[in-house]
Enzyme design. Structure first.
Site, PDB file in Angstrom:
ATOM      1  N   CYS A 147       0.825  -1.215   0.000  1.00  0.00           N
ATOM      2  CA  CYS A 147       0.000   0.000   0.000  1.00  0.00           C
ATOM      3  C   CYS A 147       0.854   1.257   0.000  1.00  0.00           C
ATOM      4  CB  CYS A 147      -0.938  -0.005   1.203  1.00  0.00           C
ATOM      5  SG  CYS A 147      -0.088   0.086   2.793  1.00  0.00           S
ATOM      6  N   HIS A 191      -2.069   0.854   7.254  1.00  0.00           N
ATOM      7  CA  HIS A 191      -2.387   0.944   5.834  1.00  0.00           C
ATOM      8  C   HIS A 191      -2.198   2.369   5.338  1.00  0.00           C
ATOM      9  CE1 HIS A 191      -4.188  -0.264   2.072  1.00  0.00           C
ATOM     10  NE2 HIS A 191      -5.192   0.580   2.195  1.00  0.00           N
ATOM     11  N   ASN A 204      -7.999   4.765  -2.113  1.00  0.00           N
ATOM     12  CA  ASN A 204      -7.474   3.517  -1.588  1.00  0.00           C
ATOM     13  C   ASN A 204      -6.859   2.709  -2.735  1.00  0.00           C
ATOM     14  OD1 ASN A 204      -6.852   1.554   0.251  1.00  0.00           O
ATOM     15  ND2 ASN A 204      -8.953   1.102   0.842  1.00  0.00           N
TER      16      ASN A 204
END
Length: 466
Positions: free
Chosen positions: A91, A385, A407
């Site tokens: 991520c 994250h 995201n």
């Protein structure tokens, strides 16, 4: 005879139970007190019947906040394509490259480019392998049970990271388009590859320790390390593909139409074309860690950049300062790398995070009272994250009401690939922000230049973003 046998057996069982309970254990009398506190009411039976057959979050979902989500934002950057890290912990790389992609679109009048995560991930994994092997060499004189030696062998390689890695890797190895080096199965699904390479690294680490114990010269040990990295390089080539050295590429506009003529690039010359400058020195990483003193800089010892770049350095700030810098950047049209404890109070179906989403207290008849500092200290919360901060909604006084991030879980997830969260959730579960220095107040810039305080990599807040 039978009665005597049963009595004797009962005495033996009782003696065994007492013998098994040491100081601090659950004694029969303690167990009795524990059980007295548990009262089974009709409501408890109904709750058990519900929990035993349903997901806890489905039952704890707060109906009062289950209505339509307000998707209006008073300050919002230009939207871009949503990426998908799939079954990987990259991520941090996706968020970092999202920022670089948006910056290129701003300066190139909206030309589009998708960067290859596979290409940059190859070099990330090779450098992490070197971090492990060199770390083993530098601590070869310590016992295998030493905390730092165990740190290396416990985590010989991983696919997590922070924006520091994006800055170091892109400057050193450059960038390539995704069409030139697409994702492989192992890039999208990293666990098996990582376990196999970790196994090989541990084997190599033991060999280096043996060489050191035998008194081998440093030059011989270093030569052996280089050979070992050759093995890892080969394994990475087989799983991720050999890194591209030269390629031909033409940029396209939003409609997909080619703009200009195809040109031949190296990864480094392509980096100069799309980024145009070194990233290191242009940004600060801010952290909100209420356990530590604010307006001080900290550096994480043995971060993945120790030998091949920069250690992870950050300035610790109150959330109010972090939010003001974020708002200034967004108002100027610039997205930012940011990270969160994304699993907390997240309604995944709606792509909406709010501490009021789930009422666990009512469901279980208890309270959860830890504050942010206590949650960090006890490993209950931390940065898990990274996502790309893209928008904020402000009230008439300029105070934030809610935020939005891009995201990297695919365009079909949440709010068309984005996540919306409330200001309270931001306060509670936001941890890191990378922001250009031009949006940073002078006071914070000066504090960022202070000699950093070294913190240990085992700290609960310094696990890499995944």
């Amino acid at each position: 005879m039978k009665h005597s046998f049963l009595l004797g057996a009962a005495i033996i069982v009782s003696m065994t139970a007492v013998a098994q309970t040491r100081d601090g254990g659950i004694t029969p009398s303690m167990l009795s007190e524990i059980q007295k506190q548990h009262t089974t009411t009709a409501a408890d039976r109904a709750i058990f019947n519900a929990i035993s057959q349903n997901a806890i979050d489905d039952l704890a979902k707060n109906f009062k906040v289950a209505g339509d989500i307000d998707t209006h934002f008073s300050v919002e950057t230009k939207s871009q394509t949503i990426t998908n890290q799939k079954s990987s912990g990259r991520c941090w790389m996706f968020s970092g490259l999202n920022v670089l992609k948006s910056e290129f679109a701003l300066k190139s009048d909206s030309l589009t480019v998708e960067f290859s995560h596979d290409y940059l991930f190859f070099w990330d994994q090779l450098e992490k392998a070197n971090l492990f092997l060199q770390g083993v060499i530098d601590h070869a004189g310590k016992s295998i049970d030493d905390q730092r030696v165990q740190f290396f062998f416990h985590h010989p390689i991983n696919d997590g990271g922070t924006f520091c890695g994006v800055a170091d890797l892109t400057e050193k190895y450059g960038l390539v388009p995704k069409s030139v080096q697409p994702e492989t199965f192992s890039a999208d699904n990293t666990s098996r590859m990582s376990r196999i390479i970790a196994s090989k690294l541990r084997e190599q680490g033991l060999q280096l320790r043996r060489m050191s114990a035998e008194g081998k010269k440093a030059s011989a040990i270093n030569a052996e390390k280089t050979k070992m990295l050759g093995v890892i390089y080969h394994m990475l080539c087989l799983t991720l593909g050999e890194p591209v050295k030269e390629f031909t590429y033409v940029f396209r506009d939003k409609s997909g139409k080619p703009v200009g003529e195809p040109k031949t690039y190296t990864p480094q010359s392509f980096y100069k074309e799309v980024v145009g400058k070194p990233l290191n020195g242009t940004f600060i990483m801010a952290m909100n860690d209420p356990r530590r003193e604010y307006y001080k800089t900290y550096e994480v010892e043995y971060d993945r950049h120790t030998y091949d770049g920069h250690n992870w350095k950050y300035i610790n700030l109150p959330m109010e300062d972090i939010e003001q810098m974020a708002i200034a950047s967004l108002k100027d049209g610039h997205k930012m790398y940011s990270s969160y404890d994304v699993g907390k109070f997240l309604d995944r179906k709606r792509g909406y995070a709010d501490p009021g989403n789930f009422d666990y207290e009512s469901l279980f008849g208890t309270t959860f009272t830890m504050n942010k500092a206590e949650r960090i200290s006890t490993f209950d919360s931390g940065s898990t994250h990274a996502m790309t901060l893209t928008a904020v909604d402000l009230d008439k006084q300029g105070r934030p009401l809610k935020w939005k991030v891009e995201n990297s879980w695919g365009a079909d997830w949440g709010q068309k690939g984005c996540l919306i969260f409330t200001e309270q959730w931001m306060q509670d579960y936001m941890f890191r922000l990378v922001v250009d220095k031009k949006y940073v107040p002078e006071k914070i810039l000066k504090a960022n230049e202070l000699k950093p305080i070294i913190v240990q990599p085992e700290d609960p807040l310094f696990l890499p973003d995944e």
